[in-house]
Design an enzyme around this catalytic site. Structure first.
Site, short mmCIF file in Angstrom:
data_model
loop_
_atom_site.label_atom_id
_atom_site.label_comp_id
_atom_site.label_asym_id
_atom_site.label_seq_id
_atom_site.Cartn_x
_atom_site.Cartn_y
_atom_site.Cartn_z
N CYS A 2 15.89 11.75 -15.56
CA CYS A 2 16.51 11.25 -16.79
C CYS A 2 15.89 9.91 -17.20
CB CYS A 2 17.99 11.00 -16.55
SG CYS A 2 18.86 12.40 -15.86
N ARG A 27 8.63 12.11 -17.96
CA ARG A 27 9.42 12.13 -16.72
C ARG A 27 10.12 13.46 -16.49
NH1 ARG A 27 10.40 6.93 -14.85
NH2 ARG A 27 12.24 7.66 -13.76
N TRP A 80 17.95 15.27 -17.38
CA TRP A 80 17.41 16.30 -16.50
C TRP A 80 18.62 16.81 -15.72
CZ3 TRP A 80 16.86 16.99 -11.12
CH2 TRP A 80 15.90 17.92 -10.71
N ASN A 106 21.74 7.49 -15.53
CA ASN A 106 20.81 8.16 -14.62
C ASN A 106 21.40 8.06 -13.22
OD1 ASN A 106 19.07 8.38 -16.76
ND2 ASN A 106 17.56 6.91 -15.98
N GLY A 107 21.21 9.10 -12.42
CA GLY A 107 21.72 9.05 -11.05
C GLY A 107 22.84 10.06 -10.86
N GLU A 487 -1.97 20.59 -0.84
CA GLU A 487 -1.92 19.88 -2.11
C GLU A 487 -2.50 20.75 -3.23
OE1 GLU A 487 -0.40 17.54 -3.32
OE2 GLU A 487 -1.54 16.92 -5.08
N LYS A 491 -0.39 21.85 -6.53
CA LYS A 491 -0.84 21.59 -7.92
C LYS A 491 -0.81 22.88 -8.72
CE LYS A 491 -0.47 18.33 -8.14
NZ LYS A 491 -0.20 17.14 -7.38
N GLU A 494 2.80 24.09 -9.44
CA GLU A 494 3.53 23.19 -10.34
C GLU A 494 3.19 23.42 -11.81
OE1 GLU A 494 4.31 18.79 -8.84
OE2 GLU A 494 2.23 19.36 -8.66
N HIS A 510 -1.83 35.13 11.73
CA HIS A 510 -0.54 35.19 12.42
C HIS A 510 0.57 35.66 11.48
CE1 HIS A 510 -2.28 33.51 16.03
NE2 HIS A 510 -2.91 32.66 15.24
N LYS A 609 9.20 13.48 -13.04
CA LYS A 609 8.16 12.61 -12.51
C LYS A 609 8.65 11.82 -11.32
CE LYS A 609 4.16 10.72 -12.28
NZ LYS A 609 3.18 11.55 -11.55
C1 F6R Z 1 3.62 16.58 -7.30
C2 F6R Z 1 4.39 15.35 -7.38
C3 F6R Z 1 5.56 15.20 -6.48
C4 F6R Z 1 5.67 13.75 -5.99
C5 F6R Z 1 6.96 13.55 -5.20
C6 F6R Z 1 7.04 12.16 -4.62
O1 F6R Z 1 2.57 16.61 -8.20
O2 F6R Z 1 4.11 14.50 -8.17
O3 F6R Z 1 5.52 16.09 -5.41
O4 F6R Z 1 4.55 13.47 -5.22
O5 F6R Z 1 8.07 13.79 -6.01
O6 F6R Z 1 6.98 11.21 -5.63
P1 F6R Z 1 6.65 9.70 -5.31
O7 F6R Z 1 5.23 9.65 -4.84
O8 F6R Z 1 6.84 8.98 -6.61
O9 F6R Z 1 7.59 9.26 -4.25
#
Ligand code: F6R
Length: 614
Positions: A2, A27, A80, A106-107, A487, A491, A494, A510, A609
């Site tokens: 949010c 975000r 959100w 927010n929260g 990773e 990506k 996502e 396995h 984000k």
């Molecule tokens: C994936 C991504 C998330 C963040 C995760 C941690 O592309 O961005 O998996 O890496 O939410 O976020 P931070 O690094 O801000 O603690």
């Protein structure tokens, strides 16, 4: 997650709030809303599901142009969904006091159900399923002529986390804001004050900001802000200057923020490295760690806590710290760590990795580490973020603002900073000066190597076209490339919504091998570093099951290239720097696949984000 924006000043609050919401779109959100204190002393509230553009259109339809232009104070929000569906009724602002008071939040209010029952018993009527509406009614209940006092009283009854902003027609020309566990920044302009959950909504108006701290509540007016504790004691908070340029939060001609940020990596790494390599002693200078050689030498174990992409960087860190510094290293998912009653002591260093510095689980892990008497360091990108402040020591990534929801430049900067930390720790132990100097050279060469990967963009886009129709994909890697495989898979899932899994190459047989056939592409990380021959063996096993294999191979490695169906060529690197160049190629691959599939790359569905709730 949010987003909150608030404004009080002389200009049209409506324009500033909406443009602020646009800045926060990255975000992730599913509905938006605005409350304007109008010149006539009323409150105009407009809410809308979907994008900010839809809210803007709705505002034009429903609020007269003069009322929009004349309102000089207001609050706005992007939601959100946590409690209740993303509907108009659940969108913020939420109202109380017969529609006179509006609140955005927010929260998460954890005791909202009990509070709601109490408020309903007193006659409050609820129109949403949210936890936030409880807060709006609670503030109204305590209002006895001072909005700040009412907000403070209400927040004292609340369990959970909040960043809140409140307006009321009873108090024209002021907002009250507060934070606990969810960031809020106050921007001090010329005769105007802008509040936001993220500086990106503020920097186009002013660079002078005050970061609220947990437990702060502030009365905000056009002339500035006065900050208090919830017990009404005045507190002094430093005014900081935001250093980054507004252009850093714009696409600058790129189709997406993600692509821009992928291409910013040579500069981001240069910034992460600048002034941190010692070409005489063959070590790294990381003054923010605030640990001398003796203290570093007495550390017995590293525990890395992080989530998502940052956790993958931490998993790379295990290979770096164990390989270069003989340092036992345990990467832990931060939420699991915080609830497992971890065994920690004074000679453990907990390293919290977080791009945003606000991830709730990683922050809780930091607090657990401090509580248990361990040394704690933060690796954050956002300067002044909560984790950076609470850890008290650490290393900033200096990668510049990351707006794309899918993390790219933060990952490569995290790995680079971990590499410098491993170099520094290694030099306090068994790593020789010669080995340290070689590593310094390799680190200094990284921005150039990343340039070389970016130069393959067209070739990667062409390969992506061959794989864009897949519905599933495996990524395999071995040793230090295993976290990079994870990773790569993250990506892809996502942003393209292709189901993708990362595996240690040896793990395939396995179980996962049962899924291999001609519809299951395998992306194999085949950099010419120790372990490659074994992974090539796994590639043969995949091809024997007719799985199409895309190999990431070192540029001149024709032997590996012959064994796969398609290739992406990578510059030659050592094992320790291989994850960085490989990750960049995988970012481009995911980006092009997602673009070809028509996905919303910068705001993938359901993602946020910065995950400031548990
Ligand atoms: C994936 C991504 C998330 C963040 C995760 C941690 O592309 O961005 O998996 O890496 O939410 O976020 P931070 O690094 O801000 O603690």
């Amino acid at each position: 997650m949010c987003g909150i924006v608030g404004y009080v000043g002389k200009r049209s609050a409506c324009d500033i709030l909406v443009s602020g919401l646009r800045r926060l779109e990255y975000r992730g959100y599913d509905s938006a809303g605005v409350a304007l204190l109008t010149q006539g002393g009323g409150l105009e509230v407009v809410k809308q599901t979907g994008k900010v553009a839809a809210l803007e259109a709705r505002l034009s339809e429903t609020v007269a142009a003069e009322a929009r232009a004349g309102a000089c104070a207001g609050i706005a929000h992007t939601r959100w969904a946590t409690h209740g569906l993303p509907t108009e009724a659940n969108a913020h602002p939420h109202l109380a006091d017969g529609g006179r008071l509006a609140l955005v939040h927010n929260g998460i209010i954890e005791n909202y159900a009990a509070l709601r029952r109490q408020l309903e018993a007193r006659g409050c009527v609820f129109v949403s399923q949210t936890d936030t509406e409880v807060l709006a009614h609670l503030v109204a209940t305590f209002d006895a002529g001072d909005l700040l006092a009412a907000v403070s009283q209400a927040l004292k009854r609340v369990e959970g986390t909040y960043g809140v902003a409140v307006v009321s027609t009873r108090y024209p020309g002021q907002l009250v804001v507060a934070r606990r566990g969810s960031p809020l920044v106050i921007g001090l302009g010329e005769g105007e004050t802008i509040v936001a959950s993220d500086v990106s909504a503020i920097v186009s108006h002013t660079r002078q900001v005050v970061y609220l701290q947990d437990g702060d509540v502030a009365r905000v007016a056009a002339g500035g802000a006065q900050i208090y504790t919830l017990d009404q004691a005045v507190v002094d908070r430093e005014v900081s200057c935001v250093e980054w340029e507004i252009g850093a939060a714009e696409k600058s001609g790129y189709e997406h923020f993600m692509l821009k940020e992928i291409f910013e990596q040579p500069a981001a790494l240069q910034n992460a490295i600048r002034g941190r390599l010692d070409p005489v002693l063959g070590t790294a200078l990381l003054s923010g760690l605030n640990l001398g050689p003796r203290e570093l030498a007495s550390i017995r174990r590293l525990v890395i806590v992080a989530c998502g992409t940052s956790l993958h960087a931490g998993m790379v860190g295990k290979y770096l710290f164990e390989g270069l510094a003989d340092m036992p290293t345990d990467p832990e998912q931060a939420a699991e760590f915080r609830y497992c009653n971890p065994i920690l002591g004074a000679d453990d260093l907990v390293v919290a990795i977080s791009q945003s510095g606000e991830t709730a689980d990683t922050l809780a892990a930091v607090r657990e580490g401090i509580q248990k008497g361990a040394l704690v360091a933060g690796l954050c990108n956002v300067v002044g973020s909560t984790i950076a402040r609470e850890a008290g020591r650490g290393v900033y990534l200096h990668a510049g603002p990351e707006i794309g929801v899918a993390s790219t430049k933060a990952f490569t900067a995290q790995v680079t900073v971990l590499l410098m930390m491993a170099l520094k720790l290694g030099r306090c132990r068994r790593l020789s000066r010669e080995a340290g100097l070689t590593l310094c050279e390799e680190i200094a060469a990284l921005p150039g190597k990343v340039e070389a990967v970016l130069a393959q963009n067209d070739a990667i886009a062409a390969v992506a076209a061959k794989y864009a129709g897949a519905e599933n994909a495996f990524f395999i890697g071995r040793g230090i490339l295993y976290p990079t495989a994870l990773e790569g898979a993250l990506k892809l899932k996502e942003i393209s919504y292709i189901h993708a899994e990362g595996y240690q190459a040896a793990e395939l047989k396995h179980g996962p091998i049962a899924l291999l056939d001609e519809r299951m592409p395998v992306i194999a990380l085949l950099n010419d570093i120790p372990g490659k021959e074994k992974t090539l063996g796994n590639v043969q096993e995949c091809r024997a099951r007719r799985a199409p294999v895309l190999g990431l191979v070192t540029e001149d490695d024709e032997e590996a290239a012959r064994m796969v169906c398609d290739t992406i060529r990578l510059p030659r690197t050592s094992a320790y720097t291989a994850p960085v160049v490989t990750a960049v190629a995988l970012q481009l691959l995911s980006y092009h696949v997602a673009r070809l599939r028509g996905c919303e790359i910068d705001q993938p569905r359901n993602l946020a984000k910065s995950v400031t709730v548990e």
